[in-house]
Design an enzyme around this catalytic site. Structure first.
Site, short mmCIF file in Angstrom:
data_model
loop_
_atom_site.label_atom_id
_atom_site.label_comp_id
_atom_site.label_asym_id
_atom_site.label_seq_id
_atom_site.Cartn_x
_atom_site.Cartn_y
_atom_site.Cartn_z
N ALA A 152 -1.73 8.43 -8.90
CA ALA A 152 -0.58 7.72 -9.44
C ALA A 152 0.70 7.73 -8.63
CB ALA A 152 -0.27 8.25 -10.84
N ALA A 153 0.93 8.76 -7.82
CA ALA A 153 2.24 8.90 -7.16
C ALA A 153 2.56 7.71 -6.26
CB ALA A 153 2.27 10.19 -6.35
N PRO A 154 3.84 7.31 -6.19
CA PRO A 154 5.02 7.95 -6.81
C PRO A 154 5.34 7.44 -8.21
CG PRO A 154 5.75 6.22 -5.35
CD PRO A 154 4.25 6.26 -5.22
N GLY A 155 4.47 6.59 -8.78
CA GLY A 155 4.65 6.21 -10.17
C GLY A 155 5.10 4.79 -10.43
N LYS A 157 3.35 1.93 -10.27
CA LYS A 157 2.35 1.26 -11.10
C LYS A 157 2.23 1.94 -12.45
CE LYS A 157 -0.24 -0.13 -6.98
NZ LYS A 157 0.60 0.66 -6.03
N ASP A 200 -6.34 17.18 -9.14
CA ASP A 200 -7.18 16.46 -8.20
C ASP A 200 -8.04 15.45 -8.95
OD1 ASP A 200 -9.00 15.58 -6.31
OD2 ASP A 200 -9.46 17.58 -5.52
N CYS A 237 -3.96 -0.35 -0.33
CA CYS A 237 -2.92 -1.03 0.45
C CYS A 237 -3.35 -1.09 1.92
CB CYS A 237 -1.56 -0.36 0.31
SG CYS A 237 -1.52 1.38 0.82
#
Length: 377
Positions: free
Chosen positions: A144-147, A149, A194, A274
């Site tokens: 998820a980081a940095p958040g 989405k 993880d 990406c």
């Protein structure tokens, strides 16, 4: 969207920044003091100076001049003298050069309505709409980081439901929590964990919504997988090695079975990267379809990017169900502001697609329950 500015007069006084700092300047940032590698010996606060990026990392910290390979980024005004910049004082971490004439008109959105706006690239916003989260659902953002989405998912759900965000790096998880707090989103729960170990493999009782999770716990899952990042742009330094690039496909294939088993029957799994490599995108889709009979590839809405790339054995129909943003395939012609004023919405979308980062999206439906057999064996 960037618009190039030409004929900027270069100054005698110069500063050189690192490649990472240079990429940030091209995206609209000012130059922060830690990013400055070199400065002219006579530079003082208030001077108009030309800023360059050392794309090969050859400039020595504190150098007074640099004749190696460097890229012009534009002009700015120094807020500090050379002596202050290289004094070594830990407090000097603010803006060192305020950019006044960057070569690209890409405005910074730092601190612009921070509790209302969150800056994202076009494909990053599209992928969350493709996931199509609904109020009341339980959603997993596996990496998820940095958040960005994660918070977009919660916003599309009107903050009604539960959004679980996982990342194995603690400071990145804190960034997710900060972004959720800043935007006033209470449905997000972020954990330092993880993702490859997020599936509960025994019969231990649930621990109040903390990882690992029982099979078939989530309505929708976003697997925005770790990748080689070759779609990120602008990028002032190409430092990838073959070993690094090929290391991501095995990791993605460790995360994928976890996501499939955590997804409820009838649920949606969106896989994205990406990067622009066939191995991390279309080949992963072909592998997933052959490895998990419970998955079906689905059309996407909205469909703004192009179709998938040939070479992984997918059919023409399957390629059309994928979404690939790859600016390198369609060169962007010079565009001025006058042209944009008369552009149609479709033209603006086409232009944005050409001038965004490289990105890939695949959407799957889990049409039946996962077999009890471990798909990795």
């Amino acid at each position: 969207m960037n618009f190039s500015r030409k004929n900027i007069k270069r100054q005698q006084c110069e500063a050189v920044v690192g490649a990472q700092c240079g990429s940030a300047v091209l995206r609209g940032a000012h130059v922060y003091t830690p990013g400055i590698v070199s400065a002219s010996s006579f530079m003082k606060a208030g001077d108009v100076i030309s800023v360059y990026s050392d794309i090969k990392g050859k400039c020595k910290k504190g150098a007074r001049e640099f004749d190696g390979t460097k890229i012009f980024l534009g002009n700015g005004i120094s807020t500090l003298s050379r002596k202050e910049i290289f004094s070594g004082l830990p407090r000097l971490r603010g803006i060192g050069i305020r950019m006044t004439e960057p070569i690209y008109l890409s405005p910074s959105f730092d601190n612009v309505l921070p509790s209302y706006l969150f800056l994202q690239n076009l494909p990053s916003a599209v992928v969350t709409h493709v996931l199509n989260p609904q109020p009341g659902e339980k959603i997993l953002d596996l990496c998820a980081a940095p958040g960005g989405k994660t918070t977009h998912i919660a916003a599309l759900m009107h903050d009604q439901g539960e959004v679980i965000a996982l990342d194995k790096i603690a400071n990145k998880v804190e960034k997710i929590k900060q972004n959720a707090l800043l935007l006033g989103l209470n449905s997000i729960k972020a954990f330092c964990f993880d993702g490859t170990k997020a599936l509960k493999l025994d019969e231990i009782e649930d621990t109040e919504g903390t990882p690992p999770f029982s099979p078939e716990s989530f309505d929708r899952i976003l697997l925005d997988a770790p990748c080689s990042g070759m779609g990120q742009r602008p990028n002032m330094a190409c430092t990838w090695t073959l070993k690094e690039v090929t290391s991501y496909q095995p990791l993605q294939r460790k995360l994928f079975p976890v996501a499939v088993q955590l997804l409820k029957p009838g649920g949606t799994l969106v896989y994205s990267t990406c990067t622009v490599t066939l191995e991390e995108n279309e080949e992963q889709v072909a592998w997933a379809l052959s490895t998990f009979p419970c998955l079906q590839l689905q059309p996407q809405e909205p469909q703004i990017g192009g179709e998938g790339m040939m070479g992984a054995g997918l059919s023409g129909e399957q390629l059309r169900q994928l979404q690939r943003f790859d600016p390198s395939t369609t060169p962007l012609r010079d565009t001025d502001l006058e042209t944009l004023r008369d552009a149609r919405a479709e033209d603006m979308i086409r232009l944005a697609n050409k001038d965004c980062i490289g990105f890939f999206i695949a959407k799957f439906l889990k049409w039946k329950s996962t077999s009890e057999k471990d798909p990795q064996k």
